[in-house]
Design a protein around this motif. Structure first.
Motif, PDB file in Angstrom:
ATOM      1  N   SER A  48       0.880  -1.156   0.000  1.00 40.53           N
ATOM      2  CA  SER A  48       0.000   0.000   0.000  1.00 40.53           C
ATOM      3  C   SER A  48       0.921   1.211   0.000  1.00 40.53           C
ATOM      4  O   SER A  48       2.118   1.093  -0.248  1.00 40.53           O
ATOM      5  CB  SER A  48      -0.894  -0.028   1.243  1.00 40.53           C
ATOM      6  OG  SER A  48      -0.073  -0.130   2.400  1.00 40.53           O
ATOM      7  N   GLY A  49       0.361   2.350   0.276  1.00 36.60           N
ATOM      8  CA  GLY A  49       1.183   3.551   0.333  1.00 36.60           C
ATOM      9  C   GLY A  49       1.893   3.827  -0.982  1.00 36.60           C
ATOM     10  O   GLY A  49       1.366   3.577  -2.057  1.00 36.60           O
ATOM     11  N   TYR A  50       3.104   4.278  -0.850  1.00 42.24           N
ATOM     12  CA  TYR A  50       3.881   4.709  -2.004  1.00 42.24           C
ATOM     13  C   TYR A  50       4.051   3.590  -3.032  1.00 42.24           C
ATOM     14  O   TYR A  50       3.954   3.802  -4.229  1.00 42.24           O
ATOM     15  CB  TYR A  50       5.257   5.180  -1.514  1.00 42.24           C
ATOM     16  CG  TYR A  50       5.846   6.270  -2.367  1.00 42.24           C
ATOM     17  CD1 TYR A  50       5.209   7.514  -2.484  1.00 42.24           C
ATOM     18  CD2 TYR A  50       7.027   6.059  -3.063  1.00 42.24           C
ATOM     19  CE1 TYR A  50       5.749   8.503  -3.278  1.00 42.24           C
ATOM     20  CE2 TYR A  50       7.571   7.054  -3.860  1.00 42.24           C
ATOM     21  CZ  TYR A  50       6.931   8.268  -3.964  1.00 42.24           C
ATOM     22  OH  TYR A  50       7.463   9.250  -4.752  1.00 42.24           O
ATOM     23  N   THR A  51       4.298   2.376  -2.514  1.00 43.84           N
ATOM     24  CA  THR A  51       4.512   1.224  -3.389  1.00 43.84           C
ATOM     25  C   THR A  51       3.301   0.984  -4.283  1.00 43.84           C
ATOM     26  O   THR A  51       3.434   0.660  -5.455  1.00 43.84           O
ATOM     27  CB  THR A  51       4.761  -0.041  -2.531  1.00 43.84           C
ATOM     28  OG1 THR A  51       5.503   0.362  -1.385  1.00 43.84           O
ATOM     29  CG2 THR A  51       5.486  -1.085  -3.308  1.00 43.84           C
ATOM     30  N   LEU A  52       2.134   1.139  -3.701  1.00 44.36           N
ATOM     31  CA  LEU A  52       0.902   0.936  -4.461  1.00 44.36           C
ATOM     32  C   LEU A  52       0.834   1.913  -5.642  1.00 44.36           C
ATOM     33  O   LEU A  52       0.492   1.539  -6.760  1.00 44.36           O
ATOM     34  CB  LEU A  52      -0.302   1.144  -3.527  1.00 44.36           C
ATOM     35  CG  LEU A  52      -1.679   1.320  -4.177  1.00 44.36           C
ATOM     36  CD1 LEU A  52      -2.074   0.094  -4.985  1.00 44.36           C
ATOM     37  CD2 LEU A  52      -2.715   1.594  -3.105  1.00 44.36           C
ATOM     38  N   MET A  53       1.191   3.148  -5.369  1.00 40.79           N
ATOM     39  CA  MET A  53       1.118   4.148  -6.432  1.00 40.79           C
ATOM     40  C   MET A  53       2.161   3.937  -7.516  1.00 40.79           C
ATOM     41  O   MET A  53       2.029   4.427  -8.621  1.00 40.79           O
ATOM     42  CB  MET A  53       1.279   5.548  -5.847  1.00 40.79           C
ATOM     43  CG  MET A  53       0.049   5.964  -5.074  1.00 40.79           C
ATOM     44  SD  MET A  53       0.320   7.469  -4.152  1.00 40.79           S
ATOM     45  CE  MET A  53       1.267   8.410  -5.272  1.00 40.79           C
ATOM     46  N   ARG A  54       3.220   3.212  -7.187  1.00 39.73           N
ATOM     47  CA  ARG A  54       4.270   2.941  -8.174  1.00 39.73           C
ATOM     48  C   ARG A  54       4.011   1.639  -8.937  1.00 39.73           C
ATOM     49  O   ARG A  54       4.829   1.241  -9.751  1.00 39.73           O
ATOM     50  CB  ARG A  54       5.636   2.839  -7.471  1.00 39.73           C
ATOM     51  CG  ARG A  54       6.103   4.121  -6.856  1.00 39.73           C
ATOM     52  CD  ARG A  54       6.704   5.021  -7.899  1.00 39.73           C
ATOM     53  NE  ARG A  54       6.532   6.406  -7.507  1.00 39.73           N
ATOM     54  CZ  ARG A  54       7.220   7.418  -7.993  1.00 39.73           C
ATOM     55  NH1 ARG A  54       8.127   7.216  -8.907  1.00 39.73           N
ATOM     56  NH2 ARG A  54       6.992   8.653  -7.600  1.00 39.73           N
ATOM     57  N   ASP A  55       2.907   0.997  -8.617  1.00 40.23           N
ATOM     58  CA  ASP A  55       2.597  -0.251  -9.312  1.00 40.23           C
ATOM     59  C   ASP A  55       1.558   0.035 -10.394  1.00 40.23           C
ATOM     60  O   ASP A  55       0.397   0.306 -10.089  1.00 40.23           O
ATOM     61  CB  ASP A  55       2.046  -1.281  -8.316  1.00 40.23           C
ATOM     62  CG  ASP A  55       1.873  -2.641  -8.976  1.00 40.23           C
ATOM     63  OD1 ASP A  55       1.558  -2.694 -10.186  1.00 40.23           O
ATOM     64  OD2 ASP A  55       2.054  -3.656  -8.280  1.00 40.23           O
ATOM     65  N   HIS A  72      -5.631   2.941   2.024  1.00 40.52           N
ATOM     66  CA  HIS A  72      -4.392   2.383   1.481  1.00 40.52           C
ATOM     67  C   HIS A  72      -3.166   3.246   1.793  1.00 40.52           C
ATOM     68  O   HIS A  72      -2.129   3.121   1.145  1.00 40.52           O
ATOM     69  CB  HIS A  72      -4.532   2.163  -0.029  1.00 40.52           C
ATOM     70  CG  HIS A  72      -5.712   1.297  -0.402  1.00 40.52           C
ATOM     71  ND1 HIS A  72      -5.946   0.091   0.205  1.00 40.52           N
ATOM     72  CD2 HIS A  72      -6.727   1.491  -1.281  1.00 40.52           C
ATOM     73  CE1 HIS A  72      -7.054  -0.437  -0.298  1.00 40.52           C
ATOM     74  NE2 HIS A  72      -7.557   0.397  -1.191  1.00 40.52           N
ATOM     75  N   TYR A  73      -3.320   4.123   2.768  1.00 38.53           N
ATOM     76  CA  TYR A  73      -2.180   4.919   3.262  1.00 38.53           C
ATOM     77  C   TYR A  73      -1.529   5.790   2.182  1.00 38.53           C
ATOM     78  O   TYR A  73      -0.309   5.890   2.102  1.00 38.53           O
ATOM     79  CB  TYR A  73      -1.119   4.000   3.910  1.00 38.53           C
ATOM     80  CG  TYR A  73      -1.707   3.081   4.959  1.00 38.53           C
ATOM     81  CD1 TYR A  73      -1.952   3.559   6.247  1.00 38.53           C
ATOM     82  CD2 TYR A  73      -2.052   1.781   4.637  1.00 38.53           C
ATOM     83  CE1 TYR A  73      -2.525   2.725   7.198  1.00 38.53           C
ATOM     84  CE2 TYR A  73      -2.632   0.946   5.581  1.00 38.53           C
ATOM     85  CZ  TYR A  73      -2.873   1.420   6.871  1.00 38.53           C
ATOM     86  OH  TYR A  73      -3.445   0.605   7.788  1.00 38.53           O
ATOM     87  N   ILE A  74      -2.349   6.397   1.363  1.00 36.34           N
ATOM     88  CA  ILE A  74      -1.756   7.278   0.346  1.00 36.34           C
ATOM     89  C   ILE A  74      -2.236   8.725   0.475  1.00 36.34           C
ATOM     90  O   ILE A  74      -1.873   9.562  -0.350  1.00 36.34           O
ATOM     91  CB  ILE A  74      -1.988   6.759  -1.099  1.00 36.34           C
ATOM     92  CG1 ILE A  74      -3.452   6.437  -1.346  1.00 36.34           C
ATOM     93  CG2 ILE A  74      -1.114   5.561  -1.400  1.00 36.34           C
ATOM     94  CD1 ILE A  74      -3.747   5.974  -2.759  1.00 36.34           C
ATOM     95  N   THR A  75      -3.013   9.001   1.501  1.00 37.15           N
ATOM     96  CA  THR A  75      -3.434  10.384   1.708  1.00 37.15           C
ATOM     97  C   THR A  75      -2.195  11.252   1.883  1.00 37.15           C
ATOM     98  O   THR A  75      -1.262  10.889   2.609  1.00 37.15           O
ATOM     99  CB  THR A  75      -4.328  10.488   2.966  1.00 37.15           C
ATOM    100  OG1 THR A  75      -5.419   9.582   2.798  1.00 37.15           O
ATOM    101  CG2 THR A  75      -4.854  11.908   3.152  1.00 37.15           C
ATOM    102  N   GLY A  76      -2.184  12.369   1.175  1.00 38.76           N
ATOM    103  CA  GLY A  76      -1.044  13.271   1.250  1.00 38.76           C
ATOM    104  C   GLY A  76       0.013  13.001   0.198  1.00 38.76           C
ATOM    105  O   GLY A  76       0.837  13.847  -0.104  1.00 38.76           O
ATOM    106  N   LEU A  77      -0.030  11.796  -0.339  1.00 41.42           N
ATOM    107  CA  LEU A  77       0.955  11.459  -1.379  1.00 41.42           C
ATOM    108  C   LEU A  77       0.489  11.928  -2.745  1.00 41.42           C
ATOM    109  O   LEU A  77       1.212  11.833  -3.741  1.00 41.42           O
ATOM    110  CB  LEU A  77       1.221   9.954  -1.406  1.00 41.42           C
ATOM    111  CG  LEU A  77       1.716   9.340  -0.095  1.00 41.42           C
ATOM    112  CD1 LEU A  77       1.988   7.842  -0.271  1.00 41.42           C
ATOM    113  CD2 LEU A  77       2.976  10.041   0.403  1.00 41.42           C
ATOM    114  N   LEU A  78      -0.764  12.378  -2.782  1.00 38.11           N
ATOM    115  CA  LEU A  78      -1.344  12.892  -4.019  1.00 38.11           C
ATOM    116  C   LEU A  78      -1.887  14.284  -3.743  1.00 38.11           C
ATOM    117  O   LEU A  78      -2.259  14.583  -2.609  1.00 38.11           O
ATOM    118  CB  LEU A  78      -2.519  11.997  -4.458  1.00 38.11           C
ATOM    119  CG  LEU A  78      -2.198  10.610  -5.005  1.00 38.11           C
ATOM    120  CD1 LEU A  78      -3.458   9.739  -4.991  1.00 38.11           C
ATOM    121  CD2 LEU A  78      -1.649  10.705  -6.417  1.00 38.11           C
TER     122      LEU A  78
END
Ligand SMILES: O=C([O-])CC(=O)C(=O)O
Ligand SMILES: [Mg+2]
Length: 560
Positions: A48-55, A72-78
């Motif tokens: 999840s997190g950063y890894t998810l967005m890089r997949d 999925h722990y990506i709040t703030g990463l977008l």
């Protein structure tokens, strides 16, 4: 979803799936992976997190909802905005259209595929007529020529001679297990562009994108493979950016053994129901590989059989426009390689089935010209085996124009891989001999087409029925608009492949190719005919492929 998660993880970790069930099940939970759900369904390798967005398989970019971003722990990463996929699609199409160079569009689309696979396929499906020439023929040809320079991230699996003796291990490095279709090339005859060695990878990648976009096979079930046995292309061997083995091609025994290891490893790893599509092999290997493996593997050669099936479909459809049966035609080919002899054989088989005449008899209506002239009995001894059935009795004829005048064909088909060979004189001769000459310029990409659509319509004063392997824009002639057809095997292989996989076939039979041709031909509408078309437009290609798949599946069942 908890159950689903356990099942996915177990299978992934143990590699315990047969993966060859023939159906298209949601093996990796992809259909549900990015739905609104509270439990992360991803397998260990996709957290999840950063890894998810890089997949690229799971990334949705700005389309992740707030709820998904939290879960999925990506709040703030977008950035905070949430865009629907439709808006994303409009944005990317807008950006793509800013590029005027086709190769830039190709690279932008490959970047998208590497970043957000779902969006890539949505784009391709919704804009198929606009984007097909970008991810596929003709632009993919240029991409292969420049692959070393534009290379960013690897796509597909490279199996080089360095891996001799451990091909099975290399297959196991591929992250997906449930493979249903492999498209494999050795890069020796990429379209009509010749030996591009390892850079031929663009072709299996492009073909498999169409398996998904046109045929609905899930991306994770598709495996592009390039076999690198060297290249004889001096330019590449001397190019510091070349990505392949810098050695001359292995041939003979060494080649055969390597391919044998590959084919065995494929069957061992993926089972009997994995479909292997041979693509853009040179003649001297293509026929041999097909005849060697057609009785032990689920294989077909796209350039021999896929092209044959699509051309036959056009000819079946053309019967309605011309008011003639197939048996009433005389066919002349320029080019006696995979496509030429493959098409010729399927036509002969079809006429034989229709008329009840033996195939030796029906072949006599079909003539081929190769680089040495018309193929005639006198040349038989010196001909490669795949040309021999076409050596009929006739005095030698050196040039195509003379052959046209001697044979008086009603159908002229170009499969030579050499551009500009249907000269004005040749096309005019066809127009003199026929009220409605049927002219197919099949060689790819556009630079290798035997003639352009404009030439075909102009030189026949608008009387030709024309189709080509690479796309041509509509032509205005004498105040009328003529829309050329695209006789490209991409009409056939996605539906054929889907039909084979769905039905759990373990061998490909000629009757399945005939079923695919019939199914395609039956989808040309009265309106298409009125516009001079012998193929239906690509806009409906998913439906067309589904119908082809249904026919192929039914035929497979019928054959037991
Ligand atoms: O890729 C294409 O457009 C058609 C094909 O198989 C070829 O030309 O080799
Ligand atoms: Mg091909």
């Amino acid at each position: 979803m908890g159950t689903n998660q356990t099942q996915i993880s177990d299978e992934y970790v143990t590699g315990n799936s047969s993966g060859v069930g023939g159906g298209i099940s949601d093996v990796y939970g992809e259909d549900s992976a990015t739905l609104d759900q509270l439990v992360t369904p991803w397998v260990t390798s996709v957290a999840s997190g950063y890894t998810l967005m890089r997949d690229p398989r799971y990334n949705k970019g700005l389309a992740f909802t707030d709820k998904e971003r939290d879960a999925h722990y990506i709040t703030g990463l977008l950035p905070p905005v949430v865009l629907s996929q439709d808006v994303q699609e409009r944005k990317v199409m807008h950006n793509l259209r800013q590029y005027t160079v086709p190769l830039q569009r190709y690279m932008a689309l490959m970047d998208l595929q590497e970043r957000n696979e779902r969006l890539f396929y949505k784009l391709l499906i919704d804009n198929v007529e606009e984007l097909l020439p970008v991810v596929y023929t003709p632009t993919v040809g240029e991409a292969c020529q420049k692959y070393g320079s534009i290379y960013r991230r690897p796509q597909g699996l490279y199996i080089s001679l360095k891996e001799k003796g451990k091909i099975l291990e290399v297959l196991k490095n591929w992250p997906q297990r449930g493979i249903q279709v492999i498209v494999v090339t050795d890069g020796e005859r990429i379209l009509g562009l010749g030996d591009l060695g390892c850079q031929g990878m663009g072709i299996p990648v492009g073909k498999l994108s169409l398996y998904t976009a046109l045929g609905g096979i899930r991306p994770s079930a598709c495996l592009p493979i390039t076999i690198d046995v060297g290249t004889n292309n001096e330019k590449l061997l001397n190019n510091e950016f070349y990505i392949g083995l810098k050695q001359k091609r292995a041939n003979g025994e060494e080649y055969a053994e390597f391919l044998q290891e590959f084919m065995c490893a494929v069957k061992q790893n993926y089972g009997e129901k994995v479909l292997v599509q041979f693509e853009d092999f040179a003649n001297h290997h293509a026929f041999e590989l097909l005849s060697k493996y057609c009785s032990s593997h689920l294989v077909f050669n796209d350039d021999i059989q896929g092209t044959a099936s699509v051309v036959l479909a056009g000819l079946i459809a053309a019967q309605k426009v011309l008011g003639k049966s197939l048996a009433d035609h005389t066919f002349l080919f320029l080019g006696a390689g995979e496509a030429g002899t493959g098409i010729a054989e399927l036509i002969a088989l079809k006429i034989s089935k229709e008329t009840g005449k033996p195939i030796d008899e029906t072949r006599k209506k079909i003539w081929l010209v190769d680089s040495k002239g018309l193929i005639v009995s006198e040349r038989k001894e010196s001909l490669q085996h795949f040309k021999q059935p076409w050596a009929h009795d006739h005095k030698p004829v050196k040039e195509l124009l003379a052959a046209v005048n001697a044979i008086k064909p009603t159908v002229l088909i170009g499969t030579s891989g050499v551009g500009k060979t249907f000269t004005k004189e040749v096309v005019e001769a066809m127009a003199t001999l026929n009220e409605k000459p049927l002219i197919l310029a099949l060689s790819n990409p556009t630079s290798q087409a035997e003639c352009t659509a404009e030439e075909a319509y102009t030189w026949t004063k608008g009387r030709a029925i024309f189709a080509s392997g690479s796309p041509f824009d509509p032509v205005q002639y004498d105040g009328k608009k003529f829309t050329p057809g695209q006789a490209n095997n991409c009409y056939i292989f996605p539906g054929l492949g889907l039909g084979l996989i769905m039905s759990g076939a373990i061998r490909v039979r000629d009757d399945m190719l005939l079923a695919a041709s019939e199914a395609l031909a039956s989808q040309v509408t009265e309106e298409n005919f009125a516009n001079g078309l012998i193929y239906p437009p690509f806009a409906n290609i998913r439906k067309i492929s589904a119908n082809i798949a249904a026919s192929v599946g039914a035929k497979t069942y019928e054959l037991g």
